[in-house]
Scaffold this active site. Structure first.
Site, PDB file in Angstrom:
ATOM      1  N   VAL A 197       0.925  -1.032  -0.026  1.00 28.84           N
ATOM      2  CA  VAL A 197       0.054  -0.012  -0.028  1.00 28.84           C
ATOM      3  C   VAL A 197       0.899   1.340  -0.026  1.00 28.84           C
ATOM      4  O   VAL A 197       1.546   1.434   0.994  1.00 28.84           O
ATOM      5  CB  VAL A 197      -0.879   0.040   1.331  1.00 28.84           C
ATOM      6  N   PRO A 198       0.767   1.925  -1.078  1.00 32.03           N
ATOM      7  CA  PRO A 198       2.024   3.018  -1.394  1.00 32.03           C
ATOM      8  C   PRO A 198       2.043   4.187  -0.656  1.00 32.03           C
ATOM      9  O   PRO A 198       1.939   5.255  -1.388  1.00 32.03           O
ATOM     10  CB  PRO A 198       1.919   3.198  -2.917  1.00 32.03           C
ATOM     11  N   CYS A 199       2.424   4.069   0.734  1.00 36.71           N
ATOM     12  CA  CYS A 199       2.220   5.188   1.442  1.00 36.71           C
ATOM     13  C   CYS A 199       3.647   6.055   1.065  1.00 36.71           C
ATOM     14  O   CYS A 199       3.677   7.294   1.408  1.00 36.71           O
ATOM     15  CB  CYS A 199       2.151   5.063   3.028  1.00 36.71           C
ATOM     16  N   HIS A 200       4.563   5.585   0.493  1.00 38.58           N
ATOM     17  CA  HIS A 200       5.746   6.109   0.023  1.00 38.58           C
ATOM     18  C   HIS A 200       5.474   7.289  -1.153  1.00 38.58           C
ATOM     19  O   HIS A 200       6.409   7.916  -1.265  1.00 38.58           O
ATOM     20  CB  HIS A 200       6.995   5.168  -0.494  1.00 38.58           C
ATOM     21  N   ARG A 201       4.394   7.091  -1.768  1.00 42.70           N
ATOM     22  CA  ARG A 201       3.981   8.049  -2.828  1.00 42.70           C
ATOM     23  C   ARG A 201       3.370   9.261  -2.107  1.00 42.70           C
ATOM     24  O   ARG A 201       2.951  10.120  -2.973  1.00 42.70           O
ATOM     25  CB  ARG A 201       3.212   7.431  -3.535  1.00 42.70           C
TER      26      ARG A 201
END
Lengths: 229, 180
Positions: A197-201
């Protein structure tokens, strides 16, 4: 070893022969020998075989509430854990895997076992992702560790496409609470499924990367990987 | 997770139980049911333990709890073993057999067989008491709770068992013409 067999603290740690020398009725020939000397204290091959068999039977019997394994990646070792519903936790090494497993035992179920089979699909997709051959994950997710508003944020994050970024403010607006910028930051920081789940984006409005559960360097690595692909 | 008491100490991941107690439970199983059935007994024990684990009281002694389960499973496994035609553990497998968790090359101590021969000759009650006391480190009171009977009876069974076991093993050693 002079430990008495009933000693509670010692009994838990003991792996060697448990014979108290002066114990009982040792008379006659061979009284001083440990009769169990022939039994190995540990048998790594047997233990590995039995562990695998346990994981397999537990899965079959519906007892494997949480299966986990670790995976070496360019951002360090990742812990992957799945319930019967799907992937429930991804954790970085800096998050302390033992602490994460204890938390899973507490919040999901103490029936937690090293059982790689259930994670096979997740492992394959994460490896493809780090090789630049996968831009979205197609995995069943169990979001039970994210509650309320945090869960709404987590649910929205996969909408930010591969290689793109959004600011905390944009994510807050998309989640229907434009003023909840700080809460979005918390939701990202406590994302139970980083990488997948791309919280890095989610980055700062000024374009700088901002904080990350896996550390700033891991966040940069992921953003660079996606920018290069 | 439902907590019945407000200040419940949470249970450790079951994996830690397997890692910490797996080896000692395997020694106990090997001593109580013998090499041929030990791994079945271990597997049945840990599967049953995993099933019951979420209901384990916080203050339970894990060794005693596992030995209690292992004791029941050992009885089941031994009964099943007794119904098999004839076990021939003396014959080694000539080549690695293809798959099947049942047919593993026997470790050195199993091929030797001397310890199991001596253990097998003990009455079941003594064999259990000796294994639970000397291998698992259970006090006689807990052994009595596992096997039934009084604490004194458990102490006697362990004492008689270890004495007899030492005598038999010393006898074997002398037969081989070695110094004990």
């Amino acid at each position: 070893m002079t430990t008495q067999p009933g000693d509670k603290s010692e009994a838990a740690r003991r792996t060697g022969p448990a014979l108290a020398p002066a114990h009982g009725t040792g008379t006659g020939t061979g009284a001083g020998l440990d009769p169990f000397a022939a039994l190995p204290a540990t048998d790594a091959a047997a233990h590995e075989r039995l562990h695998a068999r346990l994981a397999e039977s537990a899965e079959r019997e519906g007892l494997l509430d949480v299966a986990y394994r670790t995976l070496e990646t360019p951002v360090g070792p990742l812990l992957l854990a799945a319930t019967e519903r799907g992937l429930v936790r991804v954790a970085y090494g800096v998050q302390d895997h033992d602490a994460v497993l204890a938390d899973l035992a507490d919040r999901v179920s103490p029936r937690v076992l090293l059982a790689p089979a259930r994670l096979a699909q997740a492992v394959r997709q994460i490896e493809e992702y780090f090789e630049g051959r996968r831009t979205r994950f197609e995995l069943a997710l169990d979001l039970r560790l994210a509650k309320g508003f945090r869960r709404e944020v987590i649910t929205h994050l996969p909408d930010i496409g591969y290689g793109r970024t959004e600011s905390y403010a944009q994510v807050a607006a998309a989640a229907g609470s434009p003023r909840a910028v700080r809460a979005v930051g918390t939701a990202c920081a406590t994302n139970p499924l980083p990488v997948v789940v791309p919280c890095h984006r989610v980055v700062r409005s000024d374009g700088s990367a901002g904080g990350y559960a896996g550390g700033a360097e891991a966040k940069r690595t992921l953003l660079n990987l996606e920018a290069a692909a | 997770m439902i907590r019945l008491r407000g200040v419940s100490v949470s249970l450790r991941p079951f994996e830690e139980i397997v890692t910490e107690y797996g080896p000692v439970v395997l020694r106990v199983c090997r001593a109580v049911v013998g090499p041929a059935d030990a791994e079945d007994a271990w597997s049945e024990t840990f599967l049953a333990a995993m099933k019951a684990y979420p209901r384990l009281p916080d203050d339970a002694r894990v060794e005693a709890w596992l030995v209690t389960i292992a004791h029941r499973k050992a009885i089941d496994v031994a009964r099943a073993g007794a119904r098999r035609p004839i076990a021939v553990p003396e014959v080694p497998e000539p080549a690695a057999s293809s798959g099947g968790s049942q047919q593993q090359p026997a470790p050195e101590w199993e091929r030797d067989g001397e310890l199991w021969d001596a253990l097998k000759a003990l009455p079941q009650r003594q064999r259990a008491a000796v294994a639970y006391h000397y291998l698992a480190g259970l006090p006689y009171k807990e052994i009595a709770a596992v096997t039934g009977g009084s604490t004194d009876a458990a102490r006697r069974a362990a004492a008689d068992g270890i004495k007899s076991l030492r005598r038999r093993l010393a006898h074997h050693t002398e037969e081989r013409g070695e110094e004990p």
